[in-house]
Design a protein around this motif. Sequence first.
Motif, PDB file in Angstrom:
ATOM      1  N   ASP A 226       0.842  -1.168  -0.125  1.00 42.54           N
ATOM      2  CA  ASP A 226      -0.030   0.042  -0.087  1.00 42.54           C
ATOM      3  C   ASP A 226       0.912   1.303  -0.021  1.00 42.54           C
ATOM      4  N   VAL A 227       1.742   1.154   0.749  1.00 45.34           N
ATOM      5  CA  VAL A 227       2.738   2.220   0.988  1.00 45.34           C
ATOM      6  C   VAL A 227       4.231   1.821   0.677  1.00 45.34           C
ATOM      7  N   VAL A 228       4.928   2.641  -0.034  1.00 46.00           N
ATOM      8  CA  VAL A 228       6.234   2.234  -0.293  1.00 46.00           C
ATOM      9  C   VAL A 228       7.394   3.154   0.198  1.00 46.00           C
ATOM     10  N   ALA A 229       8.626   2.547   0.664  1.00 37.18           N
ATOM     11  CA  ALA A 229       9.776   3.388   0.744  1.00 37.18           C
ATOM     12  C   ALA A 229      11.126   3.011   0.090  1.00 37.18           C
ATOM     13  N   VAL A 230      11.718   3.948  -0.435  1.00 40.33           N
ATOM     14  CA  VAL A 230      12.860   3.550  -1.304  1.00 40.33           C
ATOM     15  C   VAL A 230      13.969   3.841  -0.471  1.00 40.33           C
ATOM     16  N   MET A 231      14.916   2.782  -0.430  1.00 42.85           N
ATOM     17  CA  MET A 231      16.167   3.243   0.698  1.00 42.85           C
ATOM     18  C   MET A 231      17.455   3.261  -0.184  1.00 42.85           C
ATOM     19  N   TYR A 232      18.166   4.148   0.112  1.00 42.14           N
ATOM     20  CA  TYR A 232      19.507   4.256  -0.648  1.00 42.14           C
ATOM     21  C   TYR A 232      20.484   4.759   0.486  1.00 42.14           C
ATOM     22  N   GLY A 234      20.689   3.773   3.731  1.00 41.70           N
ATOM     23  CA  GLY A 234      20.746   3.943   5.020  1.00 41.70           C
ATOM     24  C   GLY A 234      19.525   4.951   5.110  1.00 41.70           C
ATOM     25  N   ARG A 235      19.306   5.708   4.097  1.00 41.38           N
ATOM     26  CA  ARG A 235      17.969   6.799   4.403  1.00 41.38           C
ATOM     27  C   ARG A 235      16.890   6.307   3.435  1.00 41.38           C
ATOM     28  N   ILE A 236      15.680   6.511   3.724  1.00 40.93           N
ATOM     29  CA  ILE A 236      14.595   6.505   2.988  1.00 40.93           C
ATOM     30  C   ILE A 236      14.562   7.938   1.986  1.00 40.93           C
ATOM     31  N   VAL A 237      14.716   7.689   0.831  1.00 36.09           N
ATOM     32  CA  VAL A 237      14.938   8.703  -0.156  1.00 36.09           C
ATOM     33  C   VAL A 237      13.518   9.222  -0.771  1.00 36.09           C
ATOM     34  N   GLU A 238      12.795   8.276  -0.809  1.00 40.92           N
ATOM     35  CA  GLU A 238      11.200   8.666  -1.523  1.00 40.92           C
ATOM     36  C   GLU A 238      10.162   7.669  -0.668  1.00 40.92           C
ATOM     37  N   THR A 239       9.431   8.287  -0.226  1.00 42.35           N
ATOM     38  CA  THR A 239       7.922   7.252   0.153  1.00 42.35           C
ATOM     39  C   THR A 239       6.626   7.879   0.007  1.00 42.35           C
ATOM     40  N   GLY A 240       5.830   7.108  -0.180  1.00 40.92           N
ATOM     41  CA  GLY A 240       4.265   7.413  -0.491  1.00 40.92           C
ATOM     42  C   GLY A 240       3.390   6.206  -0.841  1.00 40.92           C
ATOM     43  N   ARG A 241       2.233   6.505  -1.190  1.00 34.69           N
ATOM     44  CA  ARG A 241       1.403   5.583  -1.739  1.00 34.69           C
ATOM     45  C   ARG A 241       1.824   4.706  -3.007  1.00 34.69           C
ATOM     46  N   ALA A 242       1.804   3.503  -2.749  1.00 35.51           N
ATOM     47  CA  ALA A 242       2.600   2.589  -3.871  1.00 35.51           C
ATOM     48  C   ALA A 242       1.938   3.351  -5.279  1.00 35.51           C
ATOM     49  N   GLU A 243       0.801   3.512  -5.499  1.00 31.09           N
ATOM     50  CA  GLU A 243       0.580   3.859  -6.618  1.00 31.09           C
ATOM     51  C   GLU A 243       1.228   5.179  -7.083  1.00 31.09           C
ATOM     52  N   ASP A 244       1.224   6.171  -6.222  1.00 27.99           N
ATOM     53  CA  ASP A 244       1.832   7.493  -6.295  1.00 27.99           C
ATOM     54  C   ASP A 244       3.236   7.336  -6.788  1.00 27.99           C
ATOM     55  N   VAL A 323       6.685  11.733  -0.335  1.00 29.20           N
ATOM     56  CA  VAL A 323       7.622  12.548   0.439  1.00 29.20           C
ATOM     57  C   VAL A 323       9.241  12.303  -0.467  1.00 29.20           C
ATOM     58  N   VAL A 324       9.751  13.212  -0.426  1.00 25.01           N
ATOM     59  CA  VAL A 324      11.134  12.931  -1.310  1.00 25.01           C
ATOM     60  C   VAL A 324      12.124  13.570  -0.936  1.00 25.01           C
ATOM     61  N   GLU A 325      13.525  13.117  -0.862  1.00 26.46           N
ATOM     62  CA  GLU A 325      14.769  13.886  -0.247  1.00 26.46           C
ATOM     63  C   GLU A 325      15.514  14.144  -1.435  1.00 26.46           C
ATOM     64  N   CYS A 326      15.072  15.354  -2.089  1.00 25.36           N
ATOM     65  CA  CYS A 326      16.038  15.733  -3.296  1.00 25.36           C
ATOM     66  C   CYS A 326      15.791  17.329  -3.200  1.00 25.36           C
ATOM     67  N   HIS A 327      17.119  17.569  -3.734  1.00 21.10           N
ATOM     68  CA  HIS A 327      17.026  19.359  -3.945  1.00 21.10           C
ATOM     69  C   HIS A 327      16.204  19.526  -5.204  1.00 21.10           C
TER      70      HIS A 327
END
Lengths: 330, 344
Positions: A226-232, A234-244, A323-327
């Motif tokens: 339902d929800v996804v977190a992409v790790m790089y 040691g940190r979650i660099v992007e997360t949100g509903r899987a569809e999004d 949520v995304v961690e990117c400039h």
Amino acid sequence: MTSSAPTRAAPLLEVTDLAKRFTLKGTRTVLRAVDGVSFTLARGDTLGIVGESGCGKSTLGRLLLRLIEPTEGSVRFMGREVTLLPAEPLRQMRRHMQMVFQDPLASLDPRLRIGALLEEPLVIHGIGTPAERRAAVAELLTTVGLPADAAQRFPHEFSGGQRQRICIARALALSPELIVADEPVSALDVSIQSQILNLLGDLKRSRGLTYVFISHNLAVVKYVSDVVAVMYLGRIVETGRAEDVFARPLHPYTQALLAAIPEPDPTRARAAGPALSGELPAPDRMPDGCRFHPRCPHATDRCRTEAPRPVSVARGDAGVAHVVECHLHG
Amino acid sequence: MTLFAVDGLAVAFGPAKGARTRVVDGVSFGVAAGETLGLVGESGCGKTVTVMASIRLLPSPPAHIEAGTVRLGDTDVGRLTPAALRDLWGRRIGVVFQDPMTSLNPTFTIGWQLREALALHEPTLSPPDIERRVLAMLERVGINAPERRLAQYPHELSGGLRQRVLIAMALICRPQLLIADEPTTALDVTLQAQILDLLRSLRDELGMGIVMITHDLGVVAEFCDRVAVMYAGRIVEEAPVRTLFARPRHPYTQGLMASIPRLTTDKAARLPVIEGTVPPPGRRPAGCAFADRCGRVQARCRSDAPVLEADADDAAHRFACWFPRDGDAAVASTAATAATAGTA
């Protein structure tokens, strides 16, 4: 798939600034395996954690159950702070949180019959009489689709897929709320993978389970989560509903991962040229600034010096933010 | 023109004298120069045994080639002496294995291992020539600062670099045929993409034929020209890659394709499955080995083993099924779902 109720109750799992650092033996080198991870997980949802080897996803899974001690940060589960629990309350708490590992053979004691393996958690927690426990074992076997006579047999007599069913049955023995599954289908053949994924989906629906599903396979994660977190690193660099996240990946790393998967469709050729150059840097040599910048096609001077903060880009269904961690995005 | 031709190969395992178990049974395929053949199937289907036995890399006993011929160009591989075989391996056939860590010798430097491979097969080369060829090859496989890498040991390299070194070693003598056994399975997807791109450009540059052993249909779709699907020691279907994905005819191929989760798979739906498990060698049924798991099995399937035959209107498409049906994934998934409902 179950969604969280419109009035958001307290999440089942709430992780804040969780970190695990290892000091390499005989050196002062510090390896930041998990480096400030925060997320919440609602009851009945599945969180998929994706990332490549060495990104810290398995370490994170073990931290959630406190199978290893965190260096800092907080894990709140069912309203209680897991990181501060003394031994006995922690043991009680573990009834509600179970784990399924990648290699089912390595997770099962080869000298015990399946019946004893499935009964063991009940014995440890002092649940039921011997007769009740035998009945519970029979029910568990039915639940995961194994014949009743499996109880008298040993792990080596089963195929890989059947062994993973046994591991799942063992994780279910104490009727947990949360199951952390670390690459549960990666060691299985494709025709067996779909059987196990279906079983996990059935159990989620029938028992209202909550999963943390760790995998390197994006198609599998998209299917179950339902929800996804992409790790790089040691940190979650992007997360949100899987569809999004899959429809609109925002982090260049997520985009590169998606571009790199070979789709089983010869009419849809993958974009020519390497999707991403280079390899993961050694985690004891964390790049300054954004940890992805040495491999990022969009890196600027700012990325080389300043670490990006998580930015909420959009609020998806059920109030889960993308949520995304990117400039590039703030 | 076929570069590498395997005809009627049968391989059994067992002691020199006594009971043997047939693992690969009557397998035939060919690869042309510049062509990539994908050999797909699940663990234990015999894909690795087929290929490794065909180039005589399996020690006997326990492996015995009981039937079949194998040709590389004009060479009858089955008749080669041990000395001629050593010349075949490395010089005319390169092999890349799945796990680079166990394929490289941990006690020698990368440079030593590459120089040895070349010096062994091209004894007339002078040391400076060898050094030049080794450095050029490392550069060709995308290794930066190759001079520095030459002095390093395998454990000092990352997984991606080790796999590149292995490819360099397999290709340094410019072989006609490359055997790649799950060359990217141990790698992450971003690395896999890099290695597949590298293999593709080297294939085009050297004009070599490739036999790619894999279980990943995504890799097949992207990398292979033709595909042979193996099940329980036999090829059950073979076709050009686009034909196979557009119109799989064997129920096993159809089931396999339907059961993989894709990025486009509907989350609300259960995945189609192939019920049951592969029969182990030695306990394979008399008729079609897939009969017990097949949604459209009939009496004939249990008594007669189907033969791999070409499609009536497409000679390049072969399959071994008495009752082939047209099937895209949708048809296969209905069949598989029906089978599930039947057993539930």
